[in-house]
Design an enzyme around this catalytic site. Structure first.
Site, PDB file in Angstrom:
ATOM      1  N   LYS A 171      25.379 -12.657 -35.452  1.00 58.51           N
ATOM      2  CA  LYS A 171      25.345 -12.872 -36.903  1.00 58.51           C
ATOM      3  C   LYS A 171      26.068 -11.764 -37.665  1.00 58.51           C
ATOM      4  O   LYS A 171      26.719 -12.015 -38.663  1.00 58.51           O
ATOM      5  CB  LYS A 171      23.889 -12.954 -37.382  1.00 58.51           C
ATOM      6  CG  LYS A 171      23.162 -14.197 -36.893  1.00 58.51           C
ATOM      7  CD  LYS A 171      21.738 -14.221 -37.429  1.00 58.51           C
ATOM      8  CE  LYS A 171      20.978 -15.421 -36.944  1.00 58.51           C
ATOM      9  NZ  LYS A 171      19.654 -15.520 -37.567  1.00 58.51           N
TER      10      LYS A 171
ATOM     11  N   ASP B 271      19.160 -18.177 -43.646  1.00 58.31           N
ATOM     12  CA  ASP B 271      17.846 -17.885 -43.043  1.00 58.31           C
ATOM     13  C   ASP B 271      16.764 -17.794 -44.122  1.00 58.31           C
ATOM     14  O   ASP B 271      15.677 -18.348 -43.990  1.00 58.31           O
ATOM     15  CB  ASP B 271      17.881 -16.559 -42.273  1.00 58.31           C
ATOM     16  CG  ASP B 271      18.344 -16.719 -40.831  1.00 58.31           C
ATOM     17  OD1 ASP B 271      18.046 -17.763 -40.219  1.00 58.31           O
ATOM     18  OD2 ASP B 271      18.994 -15.793 -40.315  1.00 58.31           O
TER      19      ASP B 271
HETATM   20  P1  NAD Z   1      16.236  -7.923 -35.338  1.00 62.50           P
HETATM   21  O1  NAD Z   1      16.275  -7.264 -34.016  1.00 62.50           O
HETATM   22  O2  NAD Z   1      17.455  -7.860 -36.225  1.00 62.50           O
HETATM   23  O3  NAD Z   1      15.012  -7.335 -36.219  1.00 62.50           O
HETATM   24  C1  NAD Z   1      13.714  -7.227 -35.736  1.00 62.50           C
HETATM   25  C2  NAD Z   1      13.052  -6.073 -36.517  1.00 62.50           C
HETATM   26  O4  NAD Z   1      11.652  -6.079 -36.220  1.00 62.50           O
HETATM   27  C3  NAD Z   1      13.578  -4.689 -36.179  1.00 62.50           C
HETATM   28  O5  NAD Z   1      13.964  -4.010 -37.362  1.00 62.50           O
HETATM   29  C4  NAD Z   1      12.395  -4.005 -35.488  1.00 62.50           C
HETATM   30  O6  NAD Z   1      12.357  -2.609 -35.713  1.00 62.50           O
HETATM   31  C5  NAD Z   1      11.248  -4.729 -36.179  1.00 62.50           C
HETATM   32  N1  NAD Z   1       9.944  -4.606 -35.516  1.00 62.50           N
HETATM   33  C6  NAD Z   1       9.650  -4.552 -34.205  1.00 62.50           C
HETATM   34  N2  NAD Z   1       8.300  -4.415 -34.043  1.00 62.50           N
HETATM   35  C7  NAD Z   1       7.739  -4.371 -35.283  1.00 62.50           C
HETATM   36  C8  NAD Z   1       6.408  -4.239 -35.784  1.00 62.50           C
HETATM   37  N3  NAD Z   1       5.354  -4.116 -34.982  1.00 62.50           N
HETATM   38  N4  NAD Z   1       6.226  -4.232 -37.126  1.00 62.50           N
HETATM   39  C9  NAD Z   1       7.266  -4.344 -37.957  1.00 62.50           C
HETATM   40  N5  NAD Z   1       8.547  -4.482 -37.541  1.00 62.50           N
HETATM   41  C10 NAD Z   1       8.779  -4.499 -36.221  1.00 62.50           C
HETATM   42  O7  NAD Z   1      15.827  -9.444 -35.041  1.00 62.50           O
HETATM   43  P2  NAD Z   1      16.044 -10.692 -36.023  1.00 62.50           P
HETATM   44  O8  NAD Z   1      17.390 -11.282 -35.792  1.00 62.50           O
HETATM   45  O9  NAD Z   1      15.645 -10.297 -37.386  1.00 62.50           O
HETATM   46  O10 NAD Z   1      15.001 -11.738 -35.404  1.00 62.50           O
HETATM   47  C11 NAD Z   1      13.595 -11.534 -35.544  1.00 62.50           C
HETATM   48  C12 NAD Z   1      12.864 -12.752 -35.025  1.00 62.50           C
HETATM   49  O11 NAD Z   1      13.193 -13.885 -35.827  1.00 62.50           O
HETATM   50  C13 NAD Z   1      13.214 -13.165 -33.598  1.00 62.50           C
HETATM   51  O12 NAD Z   1      11.993 -13.393 -32.910  1.00 62.50           O
HETATM   52  C14 NAD Z   1      13.961 -14.468 -33.764  1.00 62.50           C
HETATM   53  O13 NAD Z   1      13.765 -15.333 -32.667  1.00 62.50           O
HETATM   54  C15 NAD Z   1      13.325 -15.026 -35.005  1.00 62.50           C
HETATM   55  N6  NAD Z   1      14.122 -16.010 -35.756  1.00 62.50           N
HETATM   56  C16 NAD Z   1      13.495 -17.134 -36.236  1.00 62.50           C
HETATM   57  C17 NAD Z   1      14.201 -18.058 -36.994  1.00 62.50           C
HETATM   58  C18 NAD Z   1      13.531 -19.303 -37.487  1.00 62.50           C
HETATM   59  O14 NAD Z   1      14.210 -20.148 -38.118  1.00 62.50           O
HETATM   60  N7  NAD Z   1      12.265 -19.459 -37.268  1.00 62.50           N
HETATM   61  C19 NAD Z   1      15.555 -17.836 -37.298  1.00 62.50           C
HETATM   62  C20 NAD Z   1      16.169 -16.687 -36.797  1.00 62.50           C
HETATM   63  C21 NAD Z   1      15.429 -15.774 -36.031  1.00 62.50           C
END
Ligand code: NAD
Length: 269
Positions: free
Chosen positions: A71, A108
């Site tokens: 992305k 998103d």
């Molecule tokens: P990313 O790696 O960019 O960000 C994840 C963030 O979560 C990081 O900043 C990390 O430090 C933080 N984190 C980890 N543990 C934590 C905690 N205990 N408390 C607070 N923050 C914490 O990942 P992303 O691209 O943002 O994706 C995140 C999730 O979203 C993934 O599981 C992905 O599968 C999901 N997702 C869902 C959809 C949907 O439509 N439902 C769409 C896209 C992504």
């Protein structure tokens, strides 16, 4: 059936086998008698530059959904970005213009908000806790700011990530109060886990149990994690009497936004 005349859209990421968009789009295309199909593409990072070149010249391709881990990197290679994609530095959808130019957007946050509205959440004046300030958390917080929430509190173990999002929101939305400190969940109208915590069978919660004891039934509890559908956080919130929003609902609510940006579905599907 893919024919010679079929127009294509794609979804690119790596890995790709787990994504649900091809099922959802191809079912919609078939049910609505459209001569369109979605292809999943598992692309290695070293070939992304060449892939972008191919997209520009691919005349029967209308657009491409973008998923992890591309992305951010693809946002830097397009010909134009929406304001929100520019601010977030990431895209989750690309449209190919008839002249081959590639334009990007990030829906998103719009998908998340669409699903939340279906649960009766009216953003204006509300207080929200966003757990996780990565790609998806940033997109959700940005959409909430655009929609006029009064206050966003950010939580992330990575201080630089929380600080960067805090700065972006503060610089973009003059009337939005942004905080990174909280001791109770009592005052939040919406709590969203936008971190991967709870994915798979780990049973993990994104917040300490003592803090979750302060969660009130009036708070809408949302999770972006799609597998399991009912995450440990959502199970706990439901036990406490909260309405819950699943990651699958957010993903489904995005379909119209992705399809409309590529010009292959209406916004509401
Ligand atoms: P990313 O790696 O960019 O960000 C994840 C963030 O979560 C990081 O900043 C990390 O430090 C933080 N984190 C980890 N543990 C934590 C905690 N205990 N408390 C607070 N923050 C914490 O990942 P992303 O691209 O943002 O994706 C995140 C999730 O979203 C993934 O599981 C992905 O599968 C999901 N997702 C869902 C959809 C949907 O439509 N439902 C769409 C896209 C992504």
């Amino acid at each position: 059936m893919i024919r010679g005349s079929t127009e294509l859209v794609a979804i690119v990421g790596s890995p790709i086998a787990q994504v649900k968009s091809p099922d959802n789009f191809n079912t919609w295309f078939a049910n609505n008698d459209r001569n369109l199909a979605m292809l999943p593409i598992d692309m290695q990072e070293a070939s992304l530059q060449a892939f972008v070149g191919s997209l520009k010249g691919w005349r029967n391709l209308r657009g491409c959904v973008v998923t992890v881990p591309y992305k951010q990197v693809l946002a830097a290679h397009l010909d134009g970005l929406s304001d929100r994609a520019t601010a977030l530095g990431s895209v989750n959808v690309i449209r190919r213009e008839p002249d081959g130019r590639l334009l990007g957007d990030n829906v998103d946050g719009a998908g998340f908000l669409g699903a939340a509205r279906k649960h009766g959440f009216q953003p204006a004046g509300k207080r929200v806790l966003v757990i996780g300030c990565g790609g998806v958390g940033s997109a959700i917080a940005y959409a909430l700011g655009e929609a006029g929430v009064a206050q966003v509190t950010l939580s992330d173990p990575s201080t630089p990530r929380a600080a960067a999002l805090c700065e972006l929101l503060g610089n973009t939305f003059a009337n939005l109060e942004v905080a990174t400190h909280y001791e109770s969940l009592e005052r939040f109208d919406l709590l969203v886990n936008a971190s991967p915590v709870g994915m798979g069978d780990t049973g993990e919660l994104p917040l300490p149990a003592s803090l979750l004891e302060t969660l009130q039934p009036r708070t809408l509890a949302a999770d972006v994690v799609t597998s399991p559908e009912i995450t440990p956080l959502l199970a706990l919130a439901r036990q406490r009497g909260c309405a819950i929003q699943t990651g699958a609902q957010m993903a489904f609510a995005q379909l119209g936004h992705l399809g409309a940006f590529m010009g292959v579905t209406p916004l509401e599907i």
